[in-house]
Design an enzyme around this catalytic site. Structure first.
Site, PDB file in Angstrom:
ATOM      1  N   SER A  82       4.672  50.904   9.321  1.00  8.61           N
ATOM      2  CA  SER A  82       6.343  49.312   9.668  1.00  8.61           C
ATOM      3  C   SER A  82       7.195  49.341   9.544  1.00  8.61           C
ATOM      4  O   SER A  82       7.467  50.053   8.810  1.00  8.61           O
ATOM      5  CB  SER A  82       4.812  48.626   9.182  1.00  8.61           C
ATOM      6  OG  SER A  82       5.443  47.018   9.338  1.00  8.61           O
ATOM      7  N   LEU A  93      10.334  49.457   8.586  1.00  2.00           N
ATOM      8  CA  LEU A  93      11.968  50.122   8.100  1.00  2.00           C
ATOM      9  C   LEU A  93      11.122  51.428   7.901  1.00  2.00           C
ATOM     10  O   LEU A  93      12.299  52.432   8.947  1.00  2.00           O
ATOM     11  CB  LEU A  93      12.768  50.376   6.642  1.00  2.00           C
ATOM     12  CG  LEU A  93      12.521  48.890   6.497  1.00  2.00           C
ATOM     13  CD1 LEU A  93      13.967  48.151   4.886  1.00  2.00           C
ATOM     14  CD2 LEU A  93      13.741  48.285   7.814  1.00  2.00           C
ATOM     15  N   ASP A 121      -2.305  55.306  -0.212  1.00  2.00           N
ATOM     16  CA  ASP A 121      -2.016  54.283  -1.370  1.00  2.00           C
ATOM     17  C   ASP A 121      -1.044  55.492  -2.080  1.00  2.00           C
ATOM     18  O   ASP A 121      -1.656  56.579  -3.110  1.00  2.00           O
ATOM     19  CB  ASP A 121      -3.295  54.059  -2.021  1.00  2.00           C
ATOM     20  CG  ASP A 121      -3.047  52.639  -2.606  1.00  2.00           C
ATOM     21  OD1 ASP A 121      -1.260  52.671  -3.450  1.00  2.00           O
ATOM     22  OD2 ASP A 121      -3.810  52.166  -3.277  1.00  2.00           O
ATOM     23  N   VAL A 122      -0.240  54.343  -2.145  1.00  2.00           N
ATOM     24  CA  VAL A 122       1.338  55.968  -3.283  1.00  2.00           C
ATOM     25  C   VAL A 122       0.845  55.822  -5.005  1.00  2.00           C
ATOM     26  O   VAL A 122       1.465  56.599  -5.587  1.00  2.00           O
ATOM     27  CB  VAL A 122       2.523  55.114  -2.652  1.00  2.00           C
ATOM     28  CG1 VAL A 122       3.496  55.595  -1.882  1.00  2.00           C
ATOM     29  CG2 VAL A 122       2.744  53.524  -3.161  1.00  2.00           C
ATOM     30  N   CYS A 162       9.203  54.667   1.136  1.00  3.46           N
ATOM     31  CA  CYS A 162       9.742  52.809   2.276  1.00  3.46           C
ATOM     32  C   CYS A 162       8.168  51.983   1.582  1.00  3.46           C
ATOM     33  O   CYS A 162       8.317  50.526   2.146  1.00  3.46           O
ATOM     34  CB  CYS A 162       9.217  52.627   3.693  1.00  3.46           C
ATOM     35  SG  CYS A 162      10.775  53.801   4.427  1.00  3.46           S
ATOM     36  N   SER A 174      16.297  47.854  -2.927  1.00  3.70           N
ATOM     37  CA  SER A 174      16.076  45.934  -2.303  1.00  3.70           C
ATOM     38  C   SER A 174      17.686  45.078  -3.559  1.00  3.70           C
ATOM     39  O   SER A 174      17.799  45.645  -4.644  1.00  3.70           O
ATOM     40  CB  SER A 174      15.086  45.116  -2.465  1.00  3.70           C
ATOM     41  OG  SER A 174      15.603  43.916  -2.234  1.00  3.70           O
ATOM     42  N   TYR A 195       9.399  41.118  -8.238  1.00  2.00           N
ATOM     43  CA  TYR A 195      10.103  42.132  -7.019  1.00  2.00           C
ATOM     44  C   TYR A 195      11.216  43.138  -7.729  1.00  2.00           C
ATOM     45  O   TYR A 195      11.156  44.708  -7.599  1.00  2.00           O
ATOM     46  CB  TYR A 195       9.730  41.123  -6.000  1.00  2.00           C
ATOM     47  CG  TYR A 195      10.444  42.230  -4.492  1.00  2.00           C
ATOM     48  CD1 TYR A 195       9.654  43.526  -4.377  1.00  2.00           C
ATOM     49  CD2 TYR A 195      11.312  41.952  -4.084  1.00  2.00           C
ATOM     50  CE1 TYR A 195       9.962  44.309  -3.255  1.00  2.00           C
ATOM     51  CE2 TYR A 195      11.728  42.700  -3.112  1.00  2.00           C
ATOM     52  CZ  TYR A 195      11.356  43.843  -2.430  1.00  2.00           C
ATOM     53  OH  TYR A 195      11.607  43.984  -1.119  1.00  2.00           O
ATOM     54  N   PHE A 230      16.027  41.886   5.896  1.00  2.00           N
ATOM     55  CA  PHE A 230      16.048  43.687   7.339  1.00  2.00           C
ATOM     56  C   PHE A 230      14.719  42.130   8.381  1.00  2.00           C
ATOM     57  O   PHE A 230      13.904  41.986   7.629  1.00  2.00           O
ATOM     58  CB  PHE A 230      15.304  44.014   7.096  1.00  2.00           C
ATOM     59  CG  PHE A 230      16.338  45.468   6.890  1.00  2.00           C
ATOM     60  CD1 PHE A 230      17.468  45.016   5.437  1.00  2.00           C
ATOM     61  CD2 PHE A 230      16.564  46.309   8.230  1.00  2.00           C
ATOM     62  CE1 PHE A 230      18.781  46.171   6.036  1.00  2.00           C
ATOM     63  CE2 PHE A 230      18.346  46.512   8.115  1.00  2.00           C
ATOM     64  CZ  PHE A 230      18.992  46.794   6.963  1.00  2.00           C
TER      65      PHE A 230
HETATM   66  P1  NAD Z   1       6.347  46.074   6.224  1.00  2.00           P
HETATM   67  O1  NAD Z   1       5.417  45.064   5.393  1.00  2.00           O
HETATM   68  O2  NAD Z   1       6.849  46.057   7.120  1.00  2.00           O
HETATM   69  O3  NAD Z   1       6.370  47.864   5.770  1.00  2.00           O
HETATM   70  C1  NAD Z   1       5.786  48.252   3.969  1.00  2.00           C
HETATM   71  C2  NAD Z   1       4.849  49.296   4.680  1.00  2.00           C
HETATM   72  O4  NAD Z   1       4.450  49.976   3.639  1.00  2.00           O
HETATM   73  C3  NAD Z   1       3.473  48.469   5.771  1.00  2.00           C
HETATM   74  O5  NAD Z   1       3.092  49.720   6.310  1.00  2.00           O
HETATM   75  C4  NAD Z   1       2.130  48.609   4.229  1.00  2.00           C
HETATM   76  O6  NAD Z   1       1.389  48.620   4.644  1.00  2.00           O
HETATM   77  C5  NAD Z   1       2.954  50.045   3.132  1.00  2.00           C
HETATM   78  N1  NAD Z   1       2.375  49.602   2.084  1.00  2.00           N
HETATM   79  C6  NAD Z   1       2.238  48.524   1.584  1.00  2.00           C
HETATM   80  N2  NAD Z   1       2.027  49.257  -0.057  1.00  2.00           N
HETATM   81  C7  NAD Z   1       1.061  50.592   0.203  1.00  2.00           C
HETATM   82  C8  NAD Z   1       0.682  51.028  -0.627  1.00  2.00           C
HETATM   83  N3  NAD Z   1      -0.019  50.773  -2.523  1.00  2.00           N
HETATM   84  N4  NAD Z   1       0.584  52.188  -0.380  1.00  2.00           N
HETATM   85  C9  NAD Z   1       1.123  53.311   0.685  1.00  2.00           C
HETATM   86  N5  NAD Z   1       1.308  52.151   1.443  1.00  2.00           N
HETATM   87  C10 NAD Z   1       2.125  50.558   1.166  1.00  2.00           C
HETATM   88  O7  NAD Z   1       8.298  45.800   5.404  1.00  2.00           O
HETATM   89  P2  NAD Z   1       9.636  46.814   5.383  1.00  2.00           P
HETATM   90  O8  NAD Z   1      10.573  45.152   5.630  1.00  2.00           O
HETATM   91  O9  NAD Z   1       9.453  47.576   6.245  1.00  2.00           O
HETATM   92  O10 NAD Z   1       9.379  47.066   4.185  1.00  2.00           O
HETATM   93  C11 NAD Z   1      10.275  48.721   3.266  1.00  2.00           C
HETATM   94  C12 NAD Z   1      10.585  48.719   2.573  1.00  2.00           C
HETATM   95  O11 NAD Z   1      11.640  47.907   2.258  1.00  2.00           O
HETATM   96  C13 NAD Z   1       9.731  47.939   0.994  1.00  2.00           C
HETATM   97  O12 NAD Z   1       9.245  48.836   0.210  1.00  2.00           O
HETATM   98  C14 NAD Z   1      10.444  46.899   1.340  1.00  2.00           C
HETATM   99  O13 NAD Z   1      10.580  46.218  -0.266  1.00  2.00           O
HETATM  100  C15 NAD Z   1      11.898  46.890   1.493  1.00  2.00           C
HETATM  101  N6  NAD Z   1      12.778  45.968   1.510  1.00  2.00           N
HETATM  102  C16 NAD Z   1      12.756  45.392   2.899  1.00  2.00           C
HETATM  103  C17 NAD Z   1      13.520  44.144   3.481  1.00  2.00           C
HETATM  104  C18 NAD Z   1      13.153  43.573   4.112  1.00  2.00           C
HETATM  105  O14 NAD Z   1      13.937  42.471   4.023  1.00  2.00           O
HETATM  106  N7  NAD Z   1      12.384  43.442   5.033  1.00  2.00           N
HETATM  107  C19 NAD Z   1      15.190  44.516   2.302  1.00  2.00           C
HETATM  108  C20 NAD Z   1      14.523  44.933   1.137  1.00  2.00           C
HETATM  109  C21 NAD Z   1      13.736  45.868   0.855  1.00  2.00           C
END
Ligand code: NAD
Length: 251
Positions: free
Chosen positions: A15, A17, A57-58, A83, A145, A158, A191
């Site tokens: 999903s 990023l 699961d990481v 990610c 982040s 967070y 994002f």
């Molecule tokens: P997203 O929810 O689209 O993707 C996150 C993915 O992580 C999902 O596919 C989810 O299933 C997976 N995930 C969750 N727990 C997990 C686990 N225990 N093991 C394996 N996979 C797991 O969100 P995103 O926006 O693409 O986020 C990606 C990264 O970017 C995250 O670390 C998020 O904190 C960071 N981030 C996002 C934003 C934003 O604005 N979207 C901003 C800053 C940081």
């Protein structure tokens, strides 16, 4: 380092990023293991791109080992992009009392300890690689982040988890320097991904407008371009880079 024909693991690759990063890597000729807990979208993306999906699961050592083993079946593991992440919000004292301790532990467990779990396992595998002509054996990129630096109300868990990710980047890069493995972290701003799409449209619009330039939500491609730059520029090491259009979050 060239991306073509190298093997990468992308956690959270089903999903947002992570999926954008998977697409960029495949467009550049890499082989990718998509490691996530969302099996249906992970498998669908893997099928579309002709890549491998692994339920991972990481936070689980065995799952991390499975992802590394899957990568090694494809070739030499050269890169990890972490990610996977979650971003639930809770106030220190809310309607239902004190911030739930288990929620804090869950967020730190996935975002920080999960990232570390994958890095230590990937680094162990990469350290056995034959070096590139530059001496490089691999690269690991984490996702923090801007909350690590200007966390908002409700983001204590967070922000703490992401500050931990930023904080471990330099010591790990220094530790692995002699091995030829680099470690970098990207700190995204806001994002357009499912993490944000759950918010009401007017909130998303006002978030986009609050980004000084380019006054739009970041896109997975913006993130993937920075991943590509980091992979291909071996002078980038031990650093956390904000990718945020100059936004500084208000309280
Ligand atoms: P997203 O929810 O689209 O993707 C996150 C993915 O992580 C999902 O596919 C989810 O299933 C997976 N995930 C969750 N727990 C997990 C686990 N225990 N093991 C394996 N996979 C797991 O969100 P995103 O926006 O693409 O986020 C990606 C990264 O970017 C995250 O670390 C998020 O904190 C960071 N981030 C996002 C934003 C934003 O604005 N979207 C901003 C800053 C940081």
């Amino acid at each position: 380092m060239e991306i073509a024909n190298k093997v990468f693991i992308v956690t959270g690759g089903a999903s947002g990023l992570g999926a954008g990063t998977v697409r960029m890597l495949v467009e550049n000729g890499a082989k990718v293991v998509i490691a996530d807990v969302q099996d249906a979208p992970g498998e669908a993306l893997a099928k579309e791109l002709g890549q491998r999906y692994v339920h991972c699961d990481v936070t689980q050592e065995a799952d991390g080992k499975n992802a590394v083993a899957a990568a090694r079946e494809l070739g030499t593991l050269f890169g990890l992009v972490n990610c996977a992440g979650v971003a639930p919000a809770a106030k220190i004292v809310g309607k239902n009392g004190a911030h739930p301790l288990d929620l804090f532990q869950k967020v730190v467990s996935i975002n920080l300890i999960g990232s570390f779990n994958m890095m230590r396992l990937a680094a162990e595998a990469m350290s056995a690689n034959s070096p590139e002509p530059t001496g490089e054996r691999g690269v690991m990129i984490n996702t923090a982040s801007v909350a690590a630096f200007d966390g908002q109300i409700g983001q204590a868990a967070y922000a703490a988890s992401k500050a931990g990710v930023a904080g471990m980047t330099l010591p790990i890069a220094r530790d692995l320097a002699k091995t030829g493995i680099r470690c970098m972290t990207i700190a995204p701003g806001i994002f357009g991904t499912p993490m944000i799409f759950g918010m009401p449209q007017e909130v998303q619009d006002s978030l986009a407008a609050s980004i000084p330039f380019p006054a739009r939500l970041g896109r997975p491609e913006d993130y993937a371009k920075l991943v590509q730059s980091i992979i291909t520029n071996d002078m980038l090491n031990g650093e956390t880079i904000r990718l945020d259009g100059a936004i500084r979050m208000p309280p």
